[in-house]
Enzyme design. Structure first.
Site, PDB file in Angstrom:
ATOM      1  N   GLY A  69       0.820  -1.217   0.000  1.00  0.00           N
ATOM      2  CA  GLY A  69       0.000   0.000   0.000  1.00  0.00           C
ATOM      3  C   GLY A  69       0.850   1.261   0.000  1.00  0.00           C
ATOM      4  N   GLN A 127      -8.325  -2.814  -0.278  1.00  0.00           N
ATOM      5  CA  GLN A 127      -9.445  -2.091  -0.878  1.00  0.00           C
ATOM      6  C   GLN A 127     -10.050  -1.402   0.338  1.00  0.00           C
ATOM      7  OE1 GLN A 127     -12.032  -0.193  -1.620  1.00  0.00           O
ATOM      8  NE2 GLN A 127     -13.431  -1.845  -1.078  1.00  0.00           N
ATOM      9  N   SER A 128      -9.782  -0.111   0.485  1.00  0.00           N
ATOM     10  CA  SER A 128      -9.987   0.544   1.779  1.00  0.00           C
ATOM     11  C   SER A 128     -11.260   1.380   1.854  1.00  0.00           C
ATOM     12  CB  SER A 128      -8.771   1.431   2.099  1.00  0.00           C
ATOM     13  OG  SER A 128      -8.790   2.573   1.269  1.00  0.00           O
ATOM     14  N   SER A 155      -8.529  -1.395  11.796  1.00  0.00           N
ATOM     15  CA  SER A 155      -9.349  -0.192  11.615  1.00  0.00           C
ATOM     16  C   SER A 155     -10.407  -0.036  12.694  1.00  0.00           C
ATOM     17  CB  SER A 155     -10.037  -0.288  10.248  1.00  0.00           C
ATOM     18  OG  SER A 155     -11.092   0.638  10.170  1.00  0.00           O
ATOM     19  N   GLU A 208     -13.216   0.768  12.021  1.00  0.00           N
ATOM     20  CA  GLU A 208     -14.442   0.214  11.436  1.00  0.00           C
ATOM     21  C   GLU A 208     -14.809  -1.119  12.082  1.00  0.00           C
ATOM     22  OE1 GLU A 208     -16.820   0.936   8.700  1.00  0.00           O
ATOM     23  OE2 GLU A 208     -16.245   2.855   9.515  1.00  0.00           O
ATOM     24  N   TYR A 266     -16.067  -4.482   4.065  1.00  0.00           N
ATOM     25  CA  TYR A 266     -14.711  -4.006   4.391  1.00  0.00           C
ATOM     26  C   TYR A 266     -14.368  -4.340   5.840  1.00  0.00           C
ATOM     27  CZ  TYR A 266     -11.126  -0.658   5.890  1.00  0.00           C
ATOM     28  OH  TYR A 266     -10.008  -0.078   6.459  1.00  0.00           O
TER      29      TYR A 266
END
Ligand code: NAP
Ligand code: GDD
Length: 337
Positions: free
Chosen positions: A9, A89-90, A131, A133, A155
């Site tokens: 990345g 794939q963020s 994350s 998230e 995600y």
């Protein structure tokens, strides 16, 4: 002896700041890039400028988190001392459109890297870009290392798999592997489809007359926004500790998307009500309403503390994008003769 670091990345927001940071620390940095039909090295070109005379402290190798054989080859050849897995794939909203692909890159990509390390028989320190998230439908406020996860998107589910497999390899095989549970962090290098940058790009383009409207989704979502270059240091600090562990990295202050809009438009003396419209296309099938982190463990054990707070972050991004918008105007005028 000079340390070597491998970064997945590296062409992204965080990868570009991490490359600069590690080079400054004296590392030999290797970055994995994907083949693309157009240049995707815009964020690192200032380091890796002249293809005929590139900076020897940064070397780029082709590979892909979806392609185990490329990762195996890279491990066998490079034997890095530290690996930072930032590739993903963020984009949360995009993950609802391409859930399987997101699971493959963002989730299984991590196990491919860990297995490549095992197969090469090397013992690098490993950082995983986990994350906030993961907290999704947050079970407590603020969120800390012990808060249960409740992922709300493909995600976040992929990141949950990656989080647990990293912890599992630490426990099963004694890997020095850490999860950095980072809350949202932004900068002038942030991708333009994330809400912070979408707002600062739009408000500055509106200011110079290049556009009139900004279409957004949920203005009530709350995020704990920090400044990306500061968060990079926390990644490195985790790998310098005597023992591997997982850490929350956050600013500890949360604001709504609407507050971000108000602040950005206010800085340029614009009334956001005249320019912002809600477009249902940007509403998510399942939303994450409130994220705010407690990074006291990182402060205690890593000595890490954020400095740039919300208003300064917005100002940094607006100022950088205003320069960009002015350049765009010059180019437009030049083309029109
Ligand atoms: P970003 O700007 O979207 O960068 C993502 C990077 O991953 C790019 O370099 C991209 O390469 C690369 N990549 C995508 N698919 C790949 C694949 N199949 N194989 C190899 N590389 C691939 O993300 P970021 O904001 O820098 O975030 C870095 C990491 O931290 C991500 O894992 C993200 O999920 C995580 N994270 C970010 C935040 C945040 O607020 N920024 C917070 C928590 C966690 P291309 O340039 O070729 O597309
Ligand atoms: N992208 C986007 N575009 N988001 C919008 C919009 C819009 O037009 N309008 C409102 N939002 C809201 C989203 O619904 C979300 O609640 C919030 O703004 C933030 O969205 P993003 O900036 O896309 O970031 P994110 O929080 O979903 O994900 C980012 O942070 C995560 C860490 O919490 C990404 O960088 C992830 O990779 C990262 O893991």
């Amino acid at each position: 002896m000079q340390k070597t670091a491998l970064v997945t990345g590296i062409t992204g927001q965080d990868g570009s700041y991490l490359a600069e940071f590690l080079i400054d620390k004296g590392y030999q940095v290797y970055g994995i890039i994907r083949r693309s039909s157009s240049f995707n090295t815009g964020r690192i070109n200032h380091i890796y400028q002249d293809p005929h005379e590139p900076d020897p402290r940064l070397k780029l190798v082709y590979g892909d988190l979806n392609d185990a054989s490329s990762l195996n080859k890279i491990m066998r050849e490079l034997h890095p001392d530290e690996i930072y897995n930032l590739g993903a794939q963020s984009h949360v909203m995009v993950s609802f459109d391409v859930p399987e692909y997101t699971g493959d890159v963002t989730g299984l990509g991590t196990i491919r890297l860990l297995e490549a390390i095992r197969e090469a028989g090397i013992k690098p320190k490993f950082y995983q870009a986990s994350s906030s998230e993961l907290y999704g439908l947050a079970q407590e406020i603020p969120q800390k290392e012990t808060t249960p996860f409740y992922p709300r998107s493909p995600y976040a589910c992929a990141k949950a798999y990656a989080f647990y497999i990293v912890r599992n390899y630490r426990e099963a095989y004694g890997f020095f592997a850490c999860n950095g549970i980072l809350f949202n962090h932004e900068s002038p290098r942030r991708g333009e489809t994330f809400v912070s940058r979408k707002i600062t790009r739009a408000v500055t383009r509106i200011k110079v007359g290049l556009q009139d409207k900004l279409y957004l989704g949920n203005l009530e979502a709350r995020r704990d926004w920090g400044y990306a270059p500061e968060y990079i240091e926390a990644m490195w600090l985790m790998l310098q500790q005597p023992r591997p562990a997982d850490f929350v990295i956050a600013n500890g202050e949360c604001h709504t998307v609407k507050e971000f809009v108000e602040e950005a438009f206010g800085l340029l003396g614009l009334d956001w009500h005249k320019h912002v419209e809600i477009d249902p296309r940007y509403l998510r099938p399942a939303e994450v309403d409130t994220l705010v982190g407690d990074s006291s463990k990182a402060e205690r054990e890593l000595g890490w503390r954020p400095k740039v707070q919300f208003k300064e972050l917005v100002r940094i991004m607006v100022e950088a994008d205003l320069e960009l918008a002015k350049k765009e105007t010059h180019m437009k005028n030049y083309r029109q003769g």
